[in-house]
Write an enzyme that holds these catalytic residues in place. Structure first.
Site, PDB file in Angstrom:
ATOM      1  N   HIS A 191      30.122  24.929   3.114  1.00  0.00           N
ATOM      2  CA  HIS A 191      31.395  25.722   3.294  1.00  0.00           C
ATOM      3  C   HIS A 191      30.933  25.798   5.031  1.00  0.00           C
ATOM      4  O   HIS A 191      29.206  26.289   4.967  1.00  0.00           O
ATOM      5  CB  HIS A 191      31.287  26.887   3.124  1.00  0.00           C
ATOM      6  CG  HIS A 191      31.772  26.782   1.762  1.00  0.00           C
ATOM      7  ND1 HIS A 191      32.247  26.729   0.755  1.00  0.00           N
ATOM      8  CD2 HIS A 191      30.163  27.774   0.265  1.00  0.00           C
ATOM      9  CE1 HIS A 191      32.113  26.786  -0.544  1.00  0.00           C
ATOM     10  NE2 HIS A 191      31.090  27.534  -0.471  1.00  0.00           N
TER      11      HIS A 191
ATOM     12  N   GLY B 172      -3.307   0.428  16.701  1.00  0.00           N
ATOM     13  CA  GLY B 172      -3.949  -0.478  16.917  1.00  0.00           C
ATOM     14  C   GLY B 172      -3.917  -1.767  17.495  1.00  0.00           C
ATOM     15  O   GLY B 172      -3.294  -2.021  17.100  1.00  0.00           O
TER      16      GLY B 172
ATOM     17  N   LEU C 126       0.566  -1.506  -0.118  1.00  0.00           N
ATOM     18  CA  LEU C 126       0.124   0.082  -0.592  1.00  0.00           C
ATOM     19  C   LEU C 126       1.294   1.502  -0.029  1.00  0.00           C
ATOM     20  O   LEU C 126       1.888   1.585   0.663  1.00  0.00           O
ATOM     21  CB  LEU C 126      -0.938   0.100   1.765  1.00  0.00           C
ATOM     22  CG  LEU C 126      -1.581  -1.503   1.915  1.00  0.00           C
ATOM     23  CD1 LEU C 126      -2.865  -1.117   2.387  1.00  0.00           C
ATOM     24  CD2 LEU C 126      -2.584  -1.337   0.788  1.00  0.00           C
TER      25      LEU C 126
ATOM     26  N   ALA D 133      -0.573   4.651  -1.344  1.00  0.00           N
ATOM     27  CA  ALA D 133      -0.834   5.685  -2.173  1.00  0.00           C
ATOM     28  C   ALA D 133      -1.631   6.490  -1.031  1.00  0.00           C
ATOM     29  O   ALA D 133      -1.901   7.876  -1.824  1.00  0.00           O
ATOM     30  CB  ALA D 133      -2.716   5.009  -2.419  1.00  0.00           C
TER      31      ALA D 133
ATOM     32  N   GLN E 255      -5.508   3.704  -6.650  1.00  0.00           N
ATOM     33  CA  GLN E 255      -6.963   3.630  -5.726  1.00  0.00           C
ATOM     34  C   GLN E 255      -7.973   4.025  -5.726  1.00  0.00           C
ATOM     35  O   GLN E 255      -8.147   5.008  -6.499  1.00  0.00           O
ATOM     36  CB  GLN E 255      -5.913   4.217  -4.492  1.00  0.00           C
ATOM     37  CG  GLN E 255      -7.058   3.897  -3.279  1.00  0.00           C
ATOM     38  CD  GLN E 255      -6.159   3.934  -2.039  1.00  0.00           C
ATOM     39  OE1 GLN E 255      -5.570   4.317  -1.164  1.00  0.00           O
ATOM     40  NE2 GLN E 255      -7.019   4.899  -0.468  1.00  0.00           N
TER      41      GLN E 255
HETATM   42  P1  TTP Z   1      -0.776   6.297   6.894  1.00  0.00           P
HETATM   43  O1  TTP Z   1       0.543   5.655   7.366  1.00  0.00           O
HETATM   44  O2  TTP Z   1      -2.145   6.139   7.914  1.00  0.00           O
HETATM   45  O3  TTP Z   1      -1.738   7.313   6.085  1.00  0.00           O
HETATM   46  P2  TTP Z   1      -1.080   8.593   4.664  1.00  0.00           P
HETATM   47  O4  TTP Z   1       0.554   7.583   4.151  1.00  0.00           O
HETATM   48  O5  TTP Z   1      -1.643   9.061   3.761  1.00  0.00           O
HETATM   49  O6  TTP Z   1       0.573   9.319   5.842  1.00  0.00           O
HETATM   50  P3  TTP Z   1      -0.382  10.591   6.828  1.00  0.00           P
HETATM   51  O7  TTP Z   1      -1.387   9.721   7.449  1.00  0.00           O
HETATM   52  O8  TTP Z   1       0.485  11.406   7.337  1.00  0.00           O
HETATM   53  O9  TTP Z   1      -0.949  11.828   5.320  1.00  0.00           O
HETATM   54  O10 TTP Z   1      -0.818   4.545   5.823  1.00  0.00           O
HETATM   55  C1  TTP Z   1      -0.973   3.846   6.461  1.00  0.00           C
HETATM   56  C2  TTP Z   1      -0.522   3.140   4.992  1.00  0.00           C
HETATM   57  O11 TTP Z   1      -1.255   2.778   4.040  1.00  0.00           O
HETATM   58  C3  TTP Z   1       0.959   3.842   3.910  1.00  0.00           C
HETATM   59  O12 TTP Z   1       1.662   2.850   3.409  1.00  0.00           O
HETATM   60  C4  TTP Z   1      -0.075   4.327   3.098  1.00  0.00           C
HETATM   61  C5  TTP Z   1      -1.239   3.662   3.364  1.00  0.00           C
HETATM   62  N1  TTP Z   1      -3.090   3.797   1.997  1.00  0.00           N
HETATM   63  C6  TTP Z   1      -3.097   3.853   1.290  1.00  0.00           C
HETATM   64  O13 TTP Z   1      -2.791   3.007   0.565  1.00  0.00           O
HETATM   65  N2  TTP Z   1      -4.050   4.405   0.813  1.00  0.00           N
HETATM   66  C7  TTP Z   1      -4.727   5.520   1.953  1.00  0.00           C
HETATM   67  O14 TTP Z   1      -5.716   6.047   1.432  1.00  0.00           O
HETATM   68  C8  TTP Z   1      -4.379   5.312   3.140  1.00  0.00           C
HETATM   69  C9  TTP Z   1      -5.470   6.084   4.165  1.00  0.00           C
HETATM   70  C10 TTP Z   1      -3.302   4.647   3.611  1.00  0.00           C
END
Ligand code: TTP
Length: 410
Positions: free
Chosen positions: A317, A141, A6, A8, A77
């Site tokens: 520098h 969690g 994941l 995105a 996504q």
């Molecule tokens: P998070 O770390 O919760 O979300 P984020 O990567 O958007 O970071 P922030 O909260 O700082 O904006 O996400 C956990 C994992 O899931 C990370 O690998 C990204 C992925 N993810 C997605 O692929 N799609 C999504 O819609 C979300 C929310 C997360």
């Protein structure tokens, strides 16, 4: 088995480093974060499916279409936020078998995946989740267990101890039926932890494996420094492929890439990793837990410690760079100094998504984005952020965060 990674998310908590790119391609110890994820999944899988959205072209360009000879498929996504939505996006690509899912922004090691697959098979489970015991689960969690199975997941349960969800799972394609029934959470996302609760409620067997190795969730800027230090202290091999002039001192382990020149009077105390085609010295001091990327210049009378300097950036520098992160293609003017310690010796606080957070670190310097020009004699307060594409004029005292694309003068 296939792996769904994941990647995105917008990585907002990691601004300014994610101002213009997904967080998973940020380099730690000179390698994109997602590279470690793929490497540790690699022995168990024959194909990678990466879920992308935010700045996806940069991610695809950085990774290409294969990893260790195994194909990478990119899927966009589906509309909507959250990890369940991200996993659903890979539905057409996972086939009929069970598949591994991992967040692309975490660091874990191979033993975790091995044990997770072991627990899944042993329990003849419908899903499995990797957990680790922590004293304080306020940011996690909480995975509640009964015997060898998971009995429920509670998001952000407060300051209690127990098993945390590490963001690595195994599912069967049946999970998509449950994702379809997963409601939007209070924070407006479709969350895979809610899906797991639906599965448990419907009598599905969710196994777990307890991981005892190193794990890090790269959510906030200082997590990059933690991971950098861990990788350098535990994984670095001493290897000099560049040129080290007579009169330079190298205390192992130090890795120096091809085409890099370390000039006389440089004093480098490992663990330090320096990429390719960089210019180091003469007469500089590079202290432990420092990564310097490709095409960088660390010049005369510069001290760097416990920091990440990304590709094509310069501290040329009379600079001090301590406990700091400097993005790509950024230049520090002569005499620019980062402060990394408060006079009251308190933990350095950093603004993250508009809220001041305690970094838990006694020492933390600057977090500077990409393509920043910092003038001469600039002083930067601890924990301050400078947005990408900003310009800081000579003599400025950076005592507050600078948004991206800003010009600051005295
Ligand atoms: P998070 O770390 O919760 O979300 P984020 O990567 O958007 O970071 P922030 O909260 O700082 O904006 O996400 C956990 C994992 O899931 C990370 O690998 C990204 C992925 N993810 C997605 O692929 N799609 C999504 O819609 C979300 C929310 C997360």
């Amino acid at each position: 088995m296939k792996a769904v990674v994941l990647a995105a998310g917008k990585g907002e908590r990691l601004r300014p480093l994610t101002d213009d790119r997904p967080k998973v391609i940020l380099k730690v110890a000179n390698r994109p974060i997602i590279g470690y994820v793929l490497e540790n999944l690699d022995p168990f899988v024959d194909e990678f499916i990466i879920v992308v959205r935010y700045e996806k072209e940069k991610l695809i360009k950085a990774l290409g279409d294969e990893f260790n000879g195994k194909p990478i498929t990119y899927v966009e996504q589906l509309p909507g936020e959250g990890t369940a939505k991200a996993i659903e996006s890979a539905r057409e690509h996972v086939g009929e078998e069970e598949f591994i899912v991992a967040n692309g922004d975490i660091y874990f090691e191979i033993e975790g995946v091995k044990d997770l697959i072991g627990a899944f098979r042993r329990e003849k489970a419908d899903a499995a989740i990797l957990v680790k015991e922590f004293d304080d689960l306020s940011h996690f969690g909480k995975i509640e267990v009964e015997g060898s199975l998971v009995s429920g997941v509670k998001e952000k349960p407060g300051k209690v101890s127990g098993y945390a969800n590490l963001g690595v799972y195994i599912f069967r394609p049946e999970v998509f039926e449950f994702i379809g029934k997963t409601p939007v959470s209070k924070r407006g996302e479709y969350e895979i932890t809610d899906t797991l609760n639906l599965m448990i409620g419907a009598g599905r067997r969710v196994a777990y494996a307890v991981y005892s190795g190193y794990w890090n969730d790269i959510g906030r800027p200082w997590n990059l420094l933690e991971l950098n230090e861990y990788l350098l202290r535990n994984k670095l091999r001493h290897e000099i492929r560049g040129i080290v002039e007579e009169g330079a001192t190298i205390v192992p382990p130090v890795e120096i890439g091809e085409g890099t020149v370390v000039r006389s009077g440089a004093y480098i105390v490992g663990p330090v990793k320096i990429g390719r085609n960089s210019r180091i010295g003469p007469n500089c001091f590079i202290r432990p837990a420092t990564s310097i990327g490709d095409g960088c210049h660390v010049g005369n009378a510069v001290e760097v410690k416990n920091s990440i300097i990304m590709d094509s950036s310069n501290a040329p520098h009379l600079n001090y760079v301590g406990d700091s992160i400097i993005g790509e293609n950024t230049n520090l003017g002569a005499g620019t100094i980062t402060a990394n310690l408060r006079h009251d010796r308190g933990n350095v606080k950093v603004e993250v998504k508009g809220k001041l957070e305690d970094s838990g670190r006694h020492k933390l310097g600057a977090i500077i984005g990409h393509n920043v020009k910092v003038g001469i004699n600039v002083s930067i307060y601890p924990g301050r952020k400078i947005g990408s594409n900003s310009f800081i004029g000579p003599g400025v005292i950076v005592d507050r965060n600078v948004p991206p694309g800003h010009i600051v003068t005295v």
